[in-house]
Design a protein around this motif. Structure first.
Motif, short mmCIF file in Angstrom:
data_model
loop_
_atom_site.label_atom_id
_atom_site.label_comp_id
_atom_site.label_asym_id
_atom_site.label_seq_id
_atom_site.Cartn_x
_atom_site.Cartn_y
_atom_site.Cartn_z
N ILE A 57 0.85 -1.19 0.00
CA ILE A 57 0.00 0.00 0.00
C ILE A 57 0.89 1.25 0.00
CG2 ILE A 57 -1.76 1.29 1.26
CD1 ILE A 57 -2.79 -1.32 0.13
N SER A 58 0.71 2.11 -0.99
CA SER A 58 1.52 3.33 -1.07
C SER A 58 0.94 4.45 -0.24
CB SER A 58 1.62 3.79 -2.53
OG SER A 58 2.26 2.82 -3.31
N ASP A 59 -0.37 4.48 -0.17
CA ASP A 59 -1.03 5.55 0.57
C ASP A 59 -2.44 5.09 0.92
OD1 ASP A 59 -1.36 7.93 1.83
OD2 ASP A 59 -1.21 9.19 0.05
N GLY A 60 -3.02 5.70 1.94
CA GLY A 60 -4.36 5.31 2.33
C GLY A 60 -5.02 6.36 3.20
N VAL A 70 -7.58 3.10 -0.40
CA VAL A 70 -6.23 2.54 -0.47
C VAL A 70 -5.68 2.68 -1.88
CG1 VAL A 70 -6.60 0.92 1.42
CG2 VAL A 70 -7.17 0.23 -0.90
N ALA A 72 -2.06 1.78 -4.42
CA ALA A 72 -0.77 1.12 -4.62
C ALA A 72 -0.37 1.34 -6.07
CB ALA A 72 -0.86 -0.37 -4.30
N SER A 134 0.78 2.08 5.25
CA SER A 134 1.35 2.36 3.93
C SER A 134 2.86 2.50 4.01
CB SER A 134 0.75 3.65 3.36
OG SER A 134 1.18 4.77 4.09
#
Length: 228
Positions: A57-60, A70, A72, A134
């Motif tokens: 996960i890159s960001d959330g 979420v 990615a 993340s």
């Protein structure tokens, strides 16, 4: 743009949430897995049927007590149709799975990055029982590259439009010049015709004057000869 998903919560995922809840903690989603099989998911699944990739996960963001956003980035060299998606907890447990018998979510090209962005609805779970972990990198670099590509494409399209407009303007100016040249030529032709008419009238006048003079001379000569 995010794709809203209503995934099926698995039994192993629900058990993991209960275990985390007993410790006073929330279960953490850390990875997205994708696969190529299309089917109707079951809650007994512990993995995707045909998993082809796993992305952190890159960001959330937690949008509400039961709605998570979420993201990615699929940045490898693989190419595939995304027909099944899974969400993994920090211990590797398959929390939830989505798939469809006939519809694919998207296509991943081998030569381009794919942004996986999902709004994950977990209404079947207790409120705030799941969080997101993340990488902390965010998507700024990825999005900036995509935005730069879009900007370049837009600028190129605008440049093509400007060049086309310049070509149209140049052609319009050329047409105007050619039209003016035709008008000038027609004016010159009319002037020449008028001159020709004047010259023709002048020539007739001269001929008539010469004829009159000749007749006068002939009359004078005749009178002289006859001794008049």
């Amino acid at each position: 743009m995010s794709t809203p998903l209503q995934p099926l919560i698995t039994k192993v995922g629900l058990a993991a949430i209960w275990r985390a809840d007993k410790t006073g903690l929330a279960a953490e989603i850390t990875h997205i897995v994708v696969g190529t099989s299309g089917y109707t998911p079951t809650n007994t699944q512990t993995a995707l049927r045909t998993q082809v990739a796993k992305y952190a996960i890159s960001d959330g963001q937690q949008l509400s007590e039961t709605l998570l956003h979420v993201t990615a980035v699929a940045d490898d060299g693989k190419a595939y149709w995304v027909r099944e998606v899974g969400f993994l907890l920090s211990d590797g447990t398959l929390l939830a799975v989505w798939s469809h018998p006939t519809e694919a979510l998207t296509y991943k090209s081998a030569t381009a990055e794919l942004l996986l962005a999902y709004d994950l609805s977990l209404t079947a779970l207790p409120a705030n029982s799941v969080t997101i972990t993340s990488t902390g990198a965010g998507l700024n670099l990825t999005l900036s590259a995509e935005l730069a590509a879009l900007a370049s494409a837009s600028i190129a399209e605008m440049l093509r439009g400007v060049k086309q407009q310049d070509a149209f303007d140049s052609q319009d100016k050329l047409n105007q010049q050619q039209g003016q040249q035709i008008l000038n030529l027609m004016d010159r032709m009319r002037t020449v015709e008028q001159r020709q008419d004047l010259d023709h009238d002048g020539l007739l006048t001269a001929i008539a004057a010469n004829a009159t003079g000749l007749i006068t001379l002939q009359n004078l000569f005749s009178k002289t000869t006859l001794g008049v």
